[in-house]
Design a protein around this motif. Structure first.
Motif, PDB file in Angstrom:
ATOM      1  N   MET A   1      51.591 -19.023  -4.191  1.00 26.22           N
ATOM      2  CA  MET A   1      52.732 -19.619  -3.484  1.00 26.22           C
ATOM      3  C   MET A   1      52.703 -21.144  -3.660  1.00 26.22           C
ATOM      4  SD  MET A   1      53.820 -19.271   0.546  1.00 26.22           S
ATOM      5  CE  MET A   1      54.097 -17.505   0.379  1.00 26.22           C
ATOM      6  N   GLY A   2      53.851 -21.737  -3.989  1.00 25.82           N
ATOM      7  CA  GLY A   2      53.915 -23.164  -4.224  1.00 25.82           C
ATOM      8  C   GLY A   2      53.795 -23.970  -2.947  1.00 25.82           C
ATOM      9  N   MET A   3      53.533 -25.256  -3.128  1.00 28.00           N
ATOM     10  CA  MET A   3      53.395 -26.174  -2.009  1.00 28.00           C
ATOM     11  C   MET A   3      54.505 -27.225  -2.063  1.00 28.00           C
ATOM     12  SD  MET A   3      50.842 -25.244  -0.163  1.00 28.00           S
ATOM     13  CE  MET A   3      49.453 -24.115  -0.271  1.00 28.00           C
ATOM     14  N   VAL A   4      54.943 -27.652  -0.888  1.00 31.88           N
ATOM     15  CA  VAL A   4      55.925 -28.718  -0.774  1.00 31.88           C
ATOM     16  C   VAL A   4      55.218 -29.912  -0.156  1.00 31.88           C
ATOM     17  CG1 VAL A   4      58.160 -29.409   0.165  1.00 31.88           C
ATOM     18  CG2 VAL A   4      57.745 -27.005  -0.419  1.00 31.88           C
ATOM     19  N   ARG A   5      55.212 -31.030  -0.879  1.00 37.99           N
ATOM     20  CA  ARG A   5      54.461 -32.196  -0.433  1.00 37.99           C
ATOM     21  C   ARG A   5      55.376 -33.409  -0.301  1.00 37.99           C
ATOM     22  NH1 ARG A   5      48.918 -31.345  -1.523  1.00 37.99           N
ATOM     23  NH2 ARG A   5      48.533 -29.518  -2.835  1.00 37.99           N
ATOM     24  N   PRO A   6      55.163 -34.237   0.719  1.00 40.29           N
ATOM     25  CA  PRO A   6      55.886 -35.518   0.776  1.00 40.29           C
ATOM     26  C   PRO A   6      55.343 -36.466  -0.284  1.00 40.29           C
ATOM     27  CG  PRO A   6      54.291 -35.394   2.552  1.00 40.29           C
ATOM     28  CD  PRO A   6      54.258 -34.053   1.874  1.00 40.29           C
ATOM     29  N   MET A   7      56.198 -37.314  -0.775  1.00 42.48           N
ATOM     30  CA  MET A   7      55.798 -38.290  -1.780  1.00 42.48           C
ATOM     31  C   MET A   7      55.731 -39.672  -1.141  1.00 42.48           C
ATOM     32  SD  MET A   7      57.811 -39.488  -5.246  1.00 42.48           S
ATOM     33  CE  MET A   7      59.011 -40.457  -4.338  1.00 42.48           C
ATOM     34  N   LYS A   8      54.612 -40.337  -1.311  1.00 37.14           N
ATOM     35  CA  LYS A   8      54.501 -41.724  -0.879  1.00 37.14           C
ATOM     36  C   LYS A   8      54.965 -42.609  -2.029  1.00 37.14           C
ATOM     37  CE  LYS A   8      50.595 -40.943   2.239  1.00 37.14           C
ATOM     38  NZ  LYS A   8      49.198 -41.327   2.588  1.00 37.14           N
ATOM     39  N   PHE A   9      55.769 -43.611  -1.718  1.00 29.36           N
ATOM     40  CA  PHE A   9      56.249 -44.482  -2.776  1.00 29.36           C
ATOM     41  C   PHE A   9      56.110 -45.942  -2.369  1.00 29.36           C
ATOM     42  CE2 PHE A   9      59.999 -43.403  -0.240  1.00 29.36           C
ATOM     43  CZ  PHE A   9      60.577 -44.636  -0.001  1.00 29.36           C
ATOM     44  N   GLY A  10      56.110 -46.803  -3.403  1.00 32.07           N
ATOM     45  CA  GLY A  10      56.028 -48.240  -3.171  1.00 32.07           C
ATOM     46  C   GLY A  10      54.608 -48.691  -2.859  1.00 32.07           C
ATOM     47  N   ALA A  11      54.469 -49.995  -2.730  1.00 28.56           N
ATOM     48  CA  ALA A  11      53.194 -50.623  -2.377  1.00 28.56           C
ATOM     49  C   ALA A  11      53.482 -52.044  -1.944  1.00 28.56           C
ATOM     50  CB  ALA A  11      52.238 -50.624  -3.572  1.00 28.56           C
ATOM     51  N   LEU A  12      52.618 -52.592  -1.118  1.00 28.73           N
ATOM     52  CA  LEU A  12      52.812 -53.958  -0.646  1.00 28.73           C
ATOM     53  C   LEU A  12      52.852 -54.952  -1.804  1.00 28.73           C
ATOM     54  CD1 LEU A  12      50.535 -53.986   2.532  1.00 28.73           C
ATOM     55  CD2 LEU A  12      53.022 -53.740   2.416  1.00 28.73           C
ATOM     56  N   SER A  13      52.237 -54.568  -2.927  1.00 26.21           N
ATOM     57  CA  SER A  13      52.208 -55.456  -4.088  1.00 26.21           C
ATOM     58  C   SER A  13      53.332 -55.170  -5.075  1.00 26.21           C
ATOM     59  CB  SER A  13      50.858 -55.318  -4.809  1.00 26.21           C
ATOM     60  OG  SER A  13      50.658 -53.973  -5.239  1.00 26.21           O
ATOM     61  N   LEU A  14      54.177 -54.158  -4.790  1.00 23.51           N
ATOM     62  CA  LEU A  14      55.234 -53.783  -5.732  1.00 23.51           C
ATOM     63  C   LEU A  14      56.284 -54.885  -5.800  1.00 23.51           C
ATOM     64  CD1 LEU A  14      55.906 -51.245  -7.469  1.00 23.51           C
ATOM     65  CD2 LEU A  14      57.528 -50.620  -5.672  1.00 23.51           C
ATOM     66  N   PRO A  15      56.560 -55.423  -6.994  1.00 22.44           N
ATOM     67  CA  PRO A  15      57.516 -56.544  -7.096  1.00 22.44           C
ATOM     68  C   PRO A  15      58.944 -56.102  -6.835  1.00 22.44           C
ATOM     69  CG  PRO A  15      56.745 -55.884  -9.277  1.00 22.44           C
ATOM     70  CD  PRO A  15      55.928 -55.114  -8.289  1.00 22.44           C
ATOM     71  N   ASP A  16      59.816 -57.079  -6.684  1.00 21.17           N
ATOM     72  CA  ASP A  16      61.202 -56.848  -6.298  1.00 21.17           C
ATOM     73  C   ASP A  16      61.912 -55.862  -7.219  1.00 21.17           C
ATOM     74  OD1 ASP A  16      63.769 -57.702  -4.818  1.00 21.17           O
ATOM     75  OD2 ASP A  16      64.251 -58.193  -6.900  1.00 21.17           O
ATOM     76  N   ARG A  17      61.837 -56.058  -8.506  1.00 26.35           N
ATOM     77  CA  ARG A  17      62.578 -55.229  -9.456  1.00 26.35           C
ATOM     78  C   ARG A  17      62.174 -53.764  -9.341  1.00 26.35           C
ATOM     79  NH1 ARG A  17      62.020 -53.509 -14.815  1.00 26.35           N
ATOM     80  NH2 ARG A  17      64.005 -53.310 -15.943  1.00 26.35           N
ATOM     81  N   GLU A  18      60.885 -53.501  -9.314  1.00 32.38           N
ATOM     82  CA  GLU A  18      60.403 -52.121  -9.211  1.00 32.38           C
ATOM     83  C   GLU A  18      60.748 -51.515  -7.845  1.00 32.38           C
ATOM     84  OE1 GLU A  18      58.874 -54.519 -10.613  1.00 32.38           O
ATOM     85  OE2 GLU A  18      58.316 -53.828 -12.636  1.00 32.38           O
ATOM     86  N   SER A  19      60.687 -52.338  -6.784  1.00 27.02           N
ATOM     87  CA  SER A  19      61.052 -51.850  -5.451  1.00 27.02           C
ATOM     88  C   SER A  19      62.510 -51.401  -5.428  1.00 27.02           C
ATOM     89  CB  SER A  19      60.825 -52.941  -4.401  1.00 27.02           C
ATOM     90  OG  SER A  19      59.454 -53.187  -4.197  1.00 27.02           O
ATOM     91  N   ARG A  20      63.381 -52.169  -6.053  1.00 32.64           N
ATOM     92  CA  ARG A  20      64.802 -51.802  -6.098  1.00 32.64           C
ATOM     93  C   ARG A  20      65.009 -50.492  -6.857  1.00 32.64           C
ATOM     94  NH1 ARG A  20      68.227 -55.876  -4.479  1.00 32.64           N
ATOM     95  NH2 ARG A  20      67.177 -57.871  -4.110  1.00 32.64           N
TER      96      ARG A  20
END
Length: 315
Positions: A1-20
């Motif tokens: 049986m498959g699993m459903v997982r939340p995804m964590k995204f971003g980081a405090l160091s992630l620059p503006d362009r990648e955050s957008r």
């Protein structure tokens, strides 16, 4: 049986362009193409959680603590998005309706058209995406709730947000557990509708009237603005709109006229001679200068030109 997982995204160091890029990809299926503007700074350091199932998507985004404006194109479908800001006021404009929420208040927004979202203080924004096909017949019953401000202390609403929080923060769920939790989430919607409908009979006329008045304020400059526009925006009949004003001993037309006259008077007192009488009249929704002059004098006992002259002499 498959699993459903939340995804964590971003980081405090992630620059503006990648955050957008991350934010736009998360919001694409929920609100359509999104443009984000930070009033003071950029989106460096965005973080969040994203959870997706076939019939429900959830996300919590932690934006920088700075005023932020989000424009979204909509997804041209019968989907609904539930929004809640935690760290400050939230304003949402959809079609002709502008709603201004306090922290933790909730709003259901149709995803069928463009919308404008403003977080006055930035910070945390919670979203739940309900696809039209998953809602089924309940979609029509939710229509009257759309663009209404739902208070944070509404119990069924609290249960909904608790379910969403559980799904986002659990490390994983089995497919069976996820399906059960989503089913419970949707089972709460009829309870929420009944609760809000019941409250409307006793406690919410003033809240609905406040929402109607907010629509009027946002459309004051439109000379063709009518009671039908309000009824369409609220999902009620024109007769129902009139009933809200009759409780206050007035009518829709009389209230709009009074507000336009009050606004015109305020502009004369603050702007002095910088604007002509006709400019002021047209800017508050009058398209007949003679009618404006006549009603203004009847209401305040002075001609607009005399009041403006007196105000200008004091500047």
């Amino acid at each position: 049986m498959g699993m459903v997982r939340p995804m964590k995204f971003g980081a405090l160091s992630l620059p503006d362009r990648e955050s957008r890029m991350v934010c736009r990809s998360i919001l694409l299926d929920m609100l359509g193409e999104a443009t984000l503007n930070v009033m003071d700074g950029d989106l460096t350091g965005v973080t969040g959680l994203f959870w997706k199932y076939i019939s429900l998507s959830l996300t919590t985004i932690y934006f920088p603590k700075s005023a932020l404006h989000l424009s979204a194109s909509g997804v041209n479908s019968a989907d609904i998005v539930i929004l809640r800001a935690i760290d400050g006021p939230l304003s949402v404009r959809h079609r002709k309706v502008l709603a201004q929420l306090q922290p933790r208040d909730v709003i259901f927004v149709p995803a069928d058209a463009a919308c404008e979202i403003t977080l006055s203080n930035g910070g945390r924004l919670d979203l739940a995406h309900l696809p039209g096909y998953a809602m089924g017949a309940i979609r029509d019953r939710l229509k009257p709730l759309c663009m209404q401000i739902l208070p944070a202390d509404c119990l069924p609403l609290g249960l909904l947000t608790n379910y969403a929080g559980y799904l986002l923060r659990q490390e994983y769920q089995s497919e069976r557990e996820a399906a059960m939790m989503v089913a419970h989430f949707y089972d709460l919607l009829p309870i929420l509708i009944r609760q809000i409908s019941s409250d409307s009979l006793e406690n919410l006329p003033q809240g609905r009237l406040s929402s109607i008045k907010s629509i009027i304020e946002a459309n004051m400059a439109r000379s063709g603005f009518s009671i039908s526009d309000v009824a369409d925006a609220q999902g009620i009949t024109t007769r129902a709109v009139q009933k809200f004003f009759s409780r206050e001993g007035t009518t829709f037309s009389r209230y709009v006229l009074e507000r336009r006259l009050e606004l015109a008077k305020s502009m004369m007192l603050t702007e002095g001679g910088s604007l002509s009488i006709s400019q002021i009249a047209y800017s508050v929704g009058f398209n007949d200068l003679s009618y404006f002059n006549r009603t203004f004098r009847s209401r305040y006992g002075v001609r607009p030109s005399d009041l403006r002259r007196a105000a200008a002499s004091q500047l």
